[in-house]
Design a protein around this motif. Structure first.
Motif, PDB file in Angstrom:
ATOM      1  N   CYS A  83       0.864  -1.173   0.000  1.00  8.03           N
ATOM      2  CA  CYS A  83       0.000   0.000   0.000  1.00  8.03           C
ATOM      3  C   CYS A  83       0.901   1.222   0.000  1.00  8.03           C
ATOM      4  O   CYS A  83       1.950   1.223   0.647  1.00  8.03           O
ATOM      5  CB  CYS A  83      -0.898   0.008   1.241  1.00  8.03           C
ATOM      6  N   ARG A 105      -6.972 -10.771   1.844  1.00  7.76           N
ATOM      7  CA  ARG A 105      -8.124 -10.085   1.250  1.00  7.76           C
ATOM      8  C   ARG A 105      -9.397 -10.316   2.068  1.00  7.76           C
ATOM      9  O   ARG A 105      -9.606 -11.374   2.632  1.00  7.76           O
ATOM     10  CB  ARG A 105      -8.336 -10.567  -0.184  1.00  7.76           C
ATOM     11  N   CYS A 110      -6.469  -3.997   4.134  1.00  7.93           N
ATOM     12  CA  CYS A 110      -6.202  -2.975   3.126  1.00  7.93           C
ATOM     13  C   CYS A 110      -6.843  -1.641   3.535  1.00  7.93           C
ATOM     14  O   CYS A 110      -6.226  -0.583   3.382  1.00  7.93           O
ATOM     15  CB  CYS A 110      -6.721  -3.426   1.767  1.00  7.93           C
ATOM     16  N   THR A 133      -8.802   2.373 -10.667  1.00  4.73           N
ATOM     17  CA  THR A 133      -9.091   0.941 -10.634  1.00  4.73           C
ATOM     18  C   THR A 133      -9.488   0.463 -12.023  1.00  4.73           C
ATOM     19  O   THR A 133     -10.012   1.219 -12.833  1.00  4.73           O
ATOM     20  CB  THR A 133     -10.254   0.581  -9.674  1.00  4.73           C
ATOM     21  N   ASN A 137     -12.906  -4.116 -11.288  1.00  6.32           N
ATOM     22  CA  ASN A 137     -12.402  -4.372  -9.938  1.00  6.32           C
ATOM     23  C   ASN A 137     -13.341  -3.754  -8.893  1.00  6.32           C
ATOM     24  O   ASN A 137     -13.068  -2.718  -8.310  1.00  6.32           O
ATOM     25  CB  ASN A 137     -10.980  -3.820  -9.791  1.00  6.32           C
ATOM     26  N   SER A 140     -11.938  -3.113  -5.143  1.00  6.01           N
ATOM     27  CA  SER A 140     -11.153  -1.888  -4.956  1.00  6.01           C
ATOM     28  C   SER A 140     -12.025  -0.649  -5.073  1.00  6.01           C
ATOM     29  O   SER A 140     -11.834   0.319  -4.338  1.00  6.01           O
ATOM     30  CB  SER A 140     -10.011  -1.826  -5.977  1.00  6.01           C
TER      31      SER A 140
END
Length: 185
Positions: A83, A105, A110, A133, A137, A140
């Motif tokens: 990140c 995940r 995140c 993104t 996705n 995200s």
């Protein structure tokens, strides 16, 4: 602007600069099916390539004062993903980027890492951050919306064809002080 990027630590995770010891999991992350689908190949196909990627990432962090950080589990001392901020050269402020290994995940890691990077960015005086993104996705995109980003449309260039572009307006230190002084009256 203060560009000394600290190591971020929470009860659960640490964000730290990548080291060459990270080469195995950096290679695994960049070979992950979701990385390849949503981010695309960065030509990291061997441990030597992973070391080159780590070296370039750290050089960029030194040059810009921000960059990609490893996200690590505090208890198990195992990597969870990456990140950090990127310089896209198209915007006045940095671009937030992140990717987690499959086992990390869907666990809020995140989100926690992004919140730390965003808070640091505001303290540095950045007025906004961007993020991009892949159009498919959804995970995200949902994370960015949860973080307060607003969708701006599509972003096109030769490296990122048709990416969804997001923007987050940051409350600078001066604005927070002004807001707090108004709240105390």
């Amino acid at each position: 602007m203060n560009t000394a990027l600290p190591i971020f630590t929470t009860d659960r995770i640490t964000l730290r600069p990548l080291t060459f010891d990270d080469q195995h999991w950096v290679l695994a992350l960049q070979q992950d099916a979701l990385w390849l689908k949503y981010i695309g190949s960065k030509n990291v196909n061997s441990l030597d390539d992973a070391c080159d990627y780590i070296g370039k990432t750290n050089a960029q962090r030194e040059e810009w004062g921000y960059g990609l950080l490893a996200v690590e589990d505090n208890d198990a001392r195992r990597p969870l993903g990456v990140c950090g901020l990127f310089n896209r050269f198209s915007f006045e402020c940095p671009d937030l980027g992140f990717a987690m290994l499959p086992g990390a995940r869907g666990k809020g890691v995140c989100l926690e890492a992004c919140e730390r990077v965003i808070a640091w960015s505001a303290l540095q005086g950045y007025s906004f951050l961007t993020a991009m993104t892949h159009p498919e996705n959804r995970a995200s995109q949902n994370l960015l919306l949860r973080l307060g980003f607003e969708k701006q449309g599509l972003y096109f260039d030769k490296a990122f064809p048709g990416q969804h572009l997001y923007r987050l307006t940051l409350l600078t230190k001066e604005a927070r002080l002004s807001k707090n002084s108004l709240a105390n009256k």
